[in-house]
Design an enzyme around this catalytic site. Structure first.
Site, PDB file in Angstrom:
ATOM      1  N   ARG A 153      27.930  15.587  28.068  1.00  0.00           N
ATOM      2  CA  ARG A 153      28.174  16.790  27.261  1.00  0.00           C
ATOM      3  C   ARG A 153      29.241  16.517  26.206  1.00  0.00           C
ATOM      4  NH1 ARG A 153      26.400  21.552  28.284  1.00  0.00           N
ATOM      5  NH2 ARG A 153      28.323  22.655  27.848  1.00  0.00           N
ATOM      6  N   GLU A 167      36.219   5.167  31.089  1.00  0.00           N
ATOM      7  CA  GLU A 167      36.686   5.054  32.490  1.00  0.00           C
ATOM      8  C   GLU A 167      35.508   5.115  33.472  1.00  0.00           C
ATOM      9  OE1 GLU A 167      36.619   7.691  30.721  1.00  0.00           O
ATOM     10  OE2 GLU A 167      36.356   9.485  31.946  1.00  0.00           O
ATOM     11  N   HIS A 171      33.057   8.101  27.713  1.00  0.00           N
ATOM     12  CA  HIS A 171      33.964   7.925  28.865  1.00  0.00           C
ATOM     13  C   HIS A 171      34.093   6.448  29.247  1.00  0.00           C
ATOM     14  CE1 HIS A 171      34.296  12.134  30.466  1.00  0.00           C
ATOM     15  NE2 HIS A 171      33.230  12.284  29.700  1.00  0.00           N
ATOM     16  N   CYS A 203      36.774  12.227  25.426  1.00  0.00           N
ATOM     17  CA  CYS A 203      35.869  13.376  25.505  1.00  0.00           C
ATOM     18  C   CYS A 203      36.643  14.698  25.415  1.00  0.00           C
ATOM     19  CB  CYS A 203      35.021  13.246  26.767  1.00  0.00           C
ATOM     20  SG  CYS A 203      33.482  14.129  26.640  1.00  0.00           S
ATOM     21  N   ARG A 254      32.144  20.147  19.471  1.00  0.00           N
ATOM     22  CA  ARG A 254      31.994  20.150  20.934  1.00  0.00           C
ATOM     23  C   ARG A 254      30.524  20.212  21.329  1.00  0.00           C
ATOM     24  NH1 ARG A 254      35.844  24.487  23.843  1.00  0.00           N
ATOM     25  NH2 ARG A 254      34.944  23.478  25.673  1.00  0.00           N
TER      26      ARG A 254
HETATM   27  N1  GLN Z   1      31.928  19.483  26.981  1.00  0.00           N
HETATM   28  C1  GLN Z   1      33.308  19.271  27.358  1.00  0.00           C
HETATM   29  C2  GLN Z   1      34.237  20.134  26.516  1.00  0.00           C
HETATM   30  O1  GLN Z   1      33.826  20.741  25.591  1.00  0.00           O
HETATM   31  C3  GLN Z   1      33.690  17.827  27.234  1.00  0.00           C
HETATM   32  C4  GLN Z   1      32.844  16.982  28.140  1.00  0.00           C
HETATM   33  C5  GLN Z   1      33.534  15.818  28.738  1.00  0.00           C
HETATM   34  O2  GLN Z   1      34.772  15.690  28.703  1.00  0.00           O
HETATM   35  N2  GLN Z   1      32.759  14.996  29.371  1.00  0.00           N
HETATM   36  O3  GLN Z   1      35.385  20.199  26.807  1.00  0.00           O
END
Ligand code: GLN
Length: 187
Positions: free
Chosen positions: A133, A170, A168, A79, A106
Site C-alpha cells: 500500500r 527491512e 520496505h 513508506c 499516499r
Molecule cells: N498506506 C500507508 C500510509 O498511508 C503506508 C503503507 C506502508 O507503510 N506500508 O500510511
C-alpha cells in the site's frame, strides 16, 4: 554509532534486525524520554502514517521529533515514514512533519497493485523492493537526489540528511539501503 528506531507502530522489529545484522547499536523509541536519548540517526518505519501521527501527538513526541530532524538528525523514513517526512501530500490537505522537500501521494498504486515485489535500481544497484500500500514521490525539490525510479515513479530519494523509500527494505533479504543510510551518518 547508535540508531534510534521509532517503535510506536508498524514494521520496526525488522529494521532493528537489519541494524543488528550490520552490527550497529540501536534502540527502540516508544516515548518522549526515549526520543530525547542521544542517537546518531533515526529510522521511521513503515506502517500507517495517520496512526503514527496520532500516537506521536498523543505521546507529546511530535514537536520534539520535528525539531530534532530540522536540527540535522540523519533520518530514514520507509513508506509511512516517508509520508511523515514529506513537505506536501498530494491527496490530503495536511502533511505531517514537513521536513523533506518532496510531494508524496499516499496509497498511490491502485487496488490490484497495492502490494507487490519487484527488483530495480537503487543508486545504480539492483535490489529487491517490497511495496505495501505504498506511496510514491510525485515531485521533488532541486536539492533532492533521486535514487530509485520504478515504472516512471520516484520511489527513493535523499535530501541532505534525509532518506526516504516508498518500499520496505527491512522486509527484503538485502542490506543495501541500511548500509547506504549508515554511510550517510558517517559523512
Ligand atoms: N498506506 C500507508 C500510509 O498511508 C503506508 C503503507 C506502508 O507503510 N506500508 O500510511
Amino acid at each position: 554509532m547508535n540508531i534510534g528506531v521509532m517503535a510506536l507502530q508498524g514494521a520496526f522489529i525488522e529494521h532493528k534486525e537489519k541494524l543488528d545484522a550490520l552490527g550497529i547499536d540501536n534502540f527502540y523509541i516508544r516515548n518522549l524520554e526515549d526520543l530525547k536519548k542521544h542517537k546518531d540517526g533515526l529510522i521511521l518505519p513503515g506502517g500507517e502514517s495517520t496512526a503514527m501521527y496520532k500516537l506521536l501527538t498523543e505521546l507529546h513526541m511530535f514537536d520534539e521529533l520535528k525539531q530534532q530532524i530540522e536540527s540535522g538528525l540523519p533520518t530514514f523514513g520507509t513508506c509511512a515514514g516517508l509520508i511523515l517526512l514529506a513537505k506536501t501530500l498530494t491527496n490530503q490537505e495536511h502533511a505531517f512533519l514537513k521536513v523533506m522537500d518532496v510531494a508524496v501521494t499516499r496509497n498511490a498504486y491502485g487496488r490490484q497493485l497495492s502490494s507487490f515485489i519487484t527488483h530495480d535500481l537503487f543508486n545504480n544497484k539492483k535490489i529487491p523492493m517490497v511495496f505495501i500500500r505504498a506511496p510514491y514521490i510525485e515531485s521533488a525539490g532541486d536539492d533532492v537526489e533521486i535514487l530509485s525510479v520504478v515504472n516512471d515513479k520516484i520511489v527513493a530519494a535523499r535530501q541532505n540528511h534525509l532518506l526516504g523509500t516508498a518500499f520496505h527494505p527491512e522486509l527484503a533479504d538485502n542490506l543495501t539501503i541500511h548500509k547506504y543510510f549508515i554511510g550517510m551518518i558517517k559523512k
